[in-house]
Design an enzyme around this catalytic site. Structure first.
Site, short mmCIF file in Angstrom:
data_model
loop_
_atom_site.label_atom_id
_atom_site.label_comp_id
_atom_site.label_asym_id
_atom_site.label_seq_id
_atom_site.Cartn_x
_atom_site.Cartn_y
_atom_site.Cartn_z
N ARG A 26 -40.40 1.94 -3.57
CA ARG A 26 -39.67 2.08 -4.84
C ARG A 26 -40.04 0.91 -5.72
NH1 ARG A 26 -37.87 -2.35 -4.42
NH2 ARG A 26 -36.63 -1.89 -6.24
N GLY A 27 -39.54 0.96 -6.97
CA GLY A 27 -39.96 -0.04 -7.95
C GLY A 27 -41.14 0.53 -8.71
N ALA A 28 -41.07 0.45 -10.04
CA ALA A 28 -42.03 1.19 -10.87
C ALA A 28 -43.50 0.91 -10.54
CB ALA A 28 -41.73 0.92 -12.34
N ASP A 35 -38.40 0.33 -15.50
CA ASP A 35 -39.15 1.50 -15.03
C ASP A 35 -39.93 2.18 -16.15
OD1 ASP A 35 -36.95 1.15 -12.94
OD2 ASP A 35 -38.39 2.55 -12.05
N GLN A 92 -30.27 -2.41 -3.70
CA GLN A 92 -31.61 -3.04 -3.68
C GLN A 92 -31.53 -4.56 -3.85
OE1 GLN A 92 -30.83 -0.23 -5.28
NE2 GLN A 92 -32.59 1.14 -5.51
#
Ligand code: MRU
Length: 370
Positions: free
Chosen positions: A53-55, A248, A207
């Site tokens: 995850r994470g852009a 994002d 997160q």
């Protein structure tokens, strides 16, 4: 980044080139598990379930997904129709992070120029690896630019502790090295600046509590985890000098989509005169969208992520139900902070104000896309 004396990245290609290996971020911080992704379906699962995850990392994983799609057919290579279908599936895996479509399209365009199956495989592999290296370098540069902001505050405070606040995880786990919001933090720490980081828990999936706290702790950065609702109170009492978050998707006018709750931090920061910076590589700008609130697609995720909390019970990871079993829940994963609440952007090219004019001054080659 170094974890327990070892250099670690959240994603890498296996030695035989048959699998994309990822740290399973669902299991951190209590278990360090590595998963092998071998098919496009594996990649879709990993992105959709937040294994990765994470852009920027979603983008890099999507890029490796194109490589895996190309590898599927061994002899004469994947036909164009199937390739486009697989890329379409990859791009739809999560809707908000624009890095995903950007990276998939970039690998797709080089693959289309190659002819044989083996040329296509090589082209996809080279391009996906190049994207990962570029993003690592972009994050390093974000750190170099961003540290000047921390330095200035430190000087103003006569080198007393600079208190930063960050939301979600925009660290190396969300990118490849250094992170975006955390890059100036690591750079400041490496330069010996006295810093301390307030880490928002970031419900529903925590997160901040799980990942940012783990990252900062592993690097030795002083930090304290707080509830999502504590930031405004801390700001009112002069306990936050600077907010830095990731994003994002950011419109060319400066509207910022980031993890749900970011907007409230920006409002509190504005009310209390605390600078609110957004750190991002250029791959996170959306050069087509003007109005972030109206136009950025916001992912709505499984309501059970709100209703259940995952944690450690002795030696096992477990999930528990919090609200009454019958209470419905809603789970918008991101929100949009309007440009007017953003003090500035920290990018690989430098720092700019959150306006179309200033963003375009840093990236003059980016035309408005149709
Ligand atoms: O749902 P997630 O964990 O993928 O959300 C991640 C974030 O909101 C990050 O702040 C953003 O992607 C920037 S990562 C450098």
């Amino acid at each position: 980044m170094r974890v327990e004396g070892k250099d670690v990245r959240p994603i890498w290609l296996s030695e035989d080139g048959a699998a994309v290996c990822v740290i399973d971020q669902r299991m951190l911080p209590h278990e360090f598990v590595v998963l092998d992704l071998r098919t496009v379906d594996d990649v879709l699962f990993a992105i959709g379930e937040l294994v990765v995850r994470g852009a920027p990392l979603i983008g890099i994983t999507g890029a490796w997904g194109v490589y895996l799609a190309v590898c599927r057919t061994q002899s004469d290579g994947i036909d164009d129709e199937s390739l486009h279908r697989e890329c379409g599936r990859l791009k739809a895996a999560r809707p908000t992070a624009v890095n995903l479509a950007w990276a998939v399209d970039r690998v797709l365009s080089v693959v289309r120029q190659a002819r044989s199956g083996s040329e296509r495989r090589e082209a996809a592999r080279t391009e996906a690896a190049a994207i990962a290296e570029e993003e690592a370098e972009n994050c390093r540069k974000i750190g170099e630019w961003g540290v000047s902001i921390v330095e200035e505050i430190s000087k103003r405070k006569n080198e007393n502790t600079v208190h930063l606040l960050t939301h979600c995880n925009a660290g190396w786990l969300a990118t490849i090295e250094w992170g975006t919001a955390t890059a100036p933090i690591y750079a400041a720490f490496d330069r010996g600046i006295d810093i301390h980081v307030w880490v928002d828990e970031t419900r529903p999936l925590n997160q901040g509590l799980r990942l940012t706290a783990w990252e900062l702790g592993a690097y030795g950065v002083p930090h304290t985890v707080i509830t999502d609702n504590a930031g405004g109170h801390l700001m009112q009492h002069g306990m936050v000098d600077l907010v830095i978050v990731g994003t994002d998707r950011t419109t060319y006018t400066g509207d910022v989509a980031n993890k749900i709750g970011t907007y409230l931090k920006a409002l509190a920061a504005r009310d209390n005169g605390v600078p609110f910076y957004v750190a991002l590589p250029s791959s996170t700008f959306d050069w087509r969208l003007r109005d972030g609130v109206a136009e950025i697609p916001i992912e709505e995720r499984d309501p059970d992520e709100v209703r259940y909390v995952q944690g450690r019970d002795g030696k096992r990871t477990t999930r528990v139900l919090i609200p009454p079993a019958g209470s419905p829940a809603r789970n918008d994963a991101f929100d949009v902070t309007p440009a007017r609440l953003v003090t500035g952007f920290i990018t690989e090219r430098g720092i700019c104000r959150a306006s179309e004019e200033d963003i375009r001054r840093l990236f003059p080659e980016k035309r408005r896309e149709p």
